[in-house]
Design a protein around this motif. Structure first.
Motif, mmCIF file in Angstrom:
data_model
loop_
_atom_site.group_PDB
_atom_site.id
_atom_site.type_symbol
_atom_site.label_atom_id
_atom_site.label_comp_id
_atom_site.label_asym_id
_atom_site.label_seq_id
_atom_site.Cartn_x
_atom_site.Cartn_y
_atom_site.Cartn_z
ATOM 1 N N GLU A 8 -0.112 12.526 -5.994
ATOM 2 C CA GLU A 8 0.810 13.650 -6.168
ATOM 3 C C GLU A 8 0.125 14.973 -5.845
ATOM 4 N N ALA A 9 -1.169 15.081 -6.184
ATOM 5 C CA ALA A 9 -1.916 16.305 -5.868
ATOM 6 C C ALA A 9 -2.039 16.469 -4.363
ATOM 7 N N GLU A 10 -2.320 15.373 -3.661
ATOM 8 C CA GLU A 10 -2.399 15.430 -2.193
ATOM 9 C C GLU A 10 -1.057 15.827 -1.609
ATOM 10 N N SER A 11 0.011 15.295 -2.181
ATOM 11 C CA SER A 11 1.343 15.630 -1.702
ATOM 12 C C SER A 11 1.643 17.110 -1.899
ATOM 13 N N ALA A 12 1.182 17.676 -3.025
ATOM 14 C CA ALA A 12 1.426 19.092 -3.318
ATOM 15 C C ALA A 12 0.666 20.000 -2.358
ATOM 16 N N VAL A 13 -0.512 19.557 -1.902
ATOM 17 C CA VAL A 13 -1.312 20.362 -0.973
ATOM 18 C C VAL A 13 -0.902 20.094 0.472
ATOM 19 N N ALA A 14 -1.014 18.831 0.901
ATOM 20 C CA ALA A 14 -0.777 18.501 2.308
ATOM 21 C C ALA A 14 0.680 18.189 2.614
ATOM 22 N N GLY A 15 1.352 17.496 1.694
ATOM 23 C CA GLY A 15 2.749 17.141 1.940
ATOM 24 C C GLY A 15 3.657 18.354 1.960
ATOM 25 N N GLU A 69 3.473 19.003 -10.249
ATOM 26 C CA GLU A 69 4.127 18.660 -11.519
ATOM 27 C C GLU A 69 5.504 18.075 -11.274
ATOM 28 N N LYS A 70 6.211 18.588 -10.287
ATOM 29 C CA LYS A 70 7.543 18.050 -9.959
ATOM 30 C C LYS A 70 7.431 16.611 -9.480
ATOM 31 N N ALA A 71 6.412 16.325 -8.680
ATOM 32 C CA ALA A 71 6.220 14.961 -8.180
ATOM 33 C C ALA A 71 5.929 13.992 -9.322
ATOM 34 N N LEU A 72 5.260 14.474 -10.363
ATOM 35 C CA LEU A 72 4.914 13.611 -11.491
ATOM 36 C C LEU A 72 6.115 13.258 -12.343
ATOM 37 N N VAL A 73 7.058 14.200 -12.487
ATOM 38 C CA VAL A 73 8.186 13.955 -13.383
ATOM 39 C C VAL A 73 9.413 13.413 -12.670
ATOM 40 N N LEU A 98 0.845 -1.186 0.000
ATOM 41 C CA LEU A 98 0.000 0.000 0.000
ATOM 42 C C LEU A 98 0.883 1.239 0.000
ATOM 43 N N GLN A 99 0.588 2.166 -0.887
ATOM 44 C CA GLN A 99 1.279 3.455 -0.913
ATOM 45 C C GLN A 99 0.505 4.446 -0.046
ATOM 46 N N THR A 100 1.205 5.151 0.818
ATOM 47 C CA THR A 100 0.580 6.190 1.643
ATOM 48 C C THR A 100 1.408 7.465 1.546
ATOM 49 N N MET A 101 0.804 8.580 1.935
ATOM 50 C CA MET A 101 1.540 9.845 1.933
ATOM 51 C C MET A 101 1.094 10.700 3.126
ATOM 52 N N PRO A 102 1.780 10.575 4.264
ATOM 53 C CA PRO A 102 1.497 11.431 5.423
ATOM 54 C C PRO A 102 2.252 12.751 5.297
#
Length: 268
Positions: A99-106, A194-198, A49-53
């Protein structure tokens, strides 16, 4: 098993405990490592499972995203949800939105910290002691966020509650708008996403190939720029076609991640 290392250490960490992971559940909090990429590096039958806290989890006020596309059992997934719920709010998202969640919350704590610092700097400029200005700014963000979450009010409505006609706050809002505050914030979030995607594994992997034909050496390579599905830590079988004096990669095929037993250890 929780995989919690920097992206560059993923392969070494998995090597160290590869055989012990068979049949287990692996929960990853590694930034930029998708569940699909992780699954290819685990023993057959291992669930993942991938998670992103995010960092406010350190004070039990975190945001954690769980990837919908996972292979955990219902019991394991329920356990993981309870585990992360103990340190904040938990959301389940499709892989395409991690990646969108990471850009906002991360990345968000960095934006918030910069805003607090800027507010405090303004207070210092007006004569407040630095420590008090910093504490006031931080507490103001905490209180505003709590008020919004508990009341369900739109942020714009909370802003309007403070902006009296012809008052000091609406004057400050005008100054923020002149400085493109909202547009700059939106651009920051998009840039992080976008950085997380590339950059899927902290650095773009490169597949370099050298071969010798009739005594002549040919070299070529392929990167994540030309082949977005190229992943670090994955073995590939490639086919070269020599055209004139140039070697061209004509096909790239993933090789399943396996181990080979030898005396004294395991070769990956």
């Amino acid at each position: 098993f929780v995989l919690a290392v920097k992206p560059v250490y993923v392969k070494d960490a998995l090597r160290a405990c590869y055989e012990g992971l068979a049949g287990k559940a692996v929960v990853s909090i590694v930034a930029g490592l998708s569940g699909a990429a992780l699954a290819k590096q685990l023993p057959e039958g291992t669930r993942c499972l991938q998670t992103m806290p995010n960092t406010p989890a350190m004070v039990n006020e975190g945001v954690t995203a769980l990837c919908e596309e996972n292979t955990l059992t219902k019991e394991e997934l329920d356990f993981v949800r309870r585990m992360f719920s103990a340190i904040g709010r938990v959301y389940t998202l499709p892989a395409r939105l991690i990646e969108a969640e990471s850009a906002v919350a991360g990345s968000g704590p960095a934006y918030a910290a910069m805003f607090i610092e800027a507010m405090a700097d303004g207070g210092v400029l007006l004569g407040l002691p630095r420590a008090q200005a910093m504490e006031m700014a931080a507490q103001t963000l905490i209180g505003t966020a709590k008020m919004m979450l508990e009341s369900g009010k739109h942020p714009g409505a909370i802003k309007d509650m403070v902006c009296s006609p012809g008052g000091t706050t609406i004057e400050a809002v005008r100054a923020l708008e002149k400085g493109a505050f909202r547009a700059s914030t939106i651009e920051a979030v998009v840039a992080a996403g976008e950085k997380a995607l590339v950059v899927p594994m902290a650095a773009k992997p490169t597949l370099a190939v050298t071969c010798t034909i009739d005594g002549e050496e040919f070299t070529t390579s392929i990167t994540a720029d030309t082949m977005p599905s190229l992943l670090a830590g994955v073995e590939y079988e490639i086919t070269l076609t020599v055209i004139g004096q140039e070697a061209v990669i004509s096909s790239v095929k993933e090789v399943p991640w396996t181990t080979t037993k030898v005396d004294g250890g395991t070769i990956f």
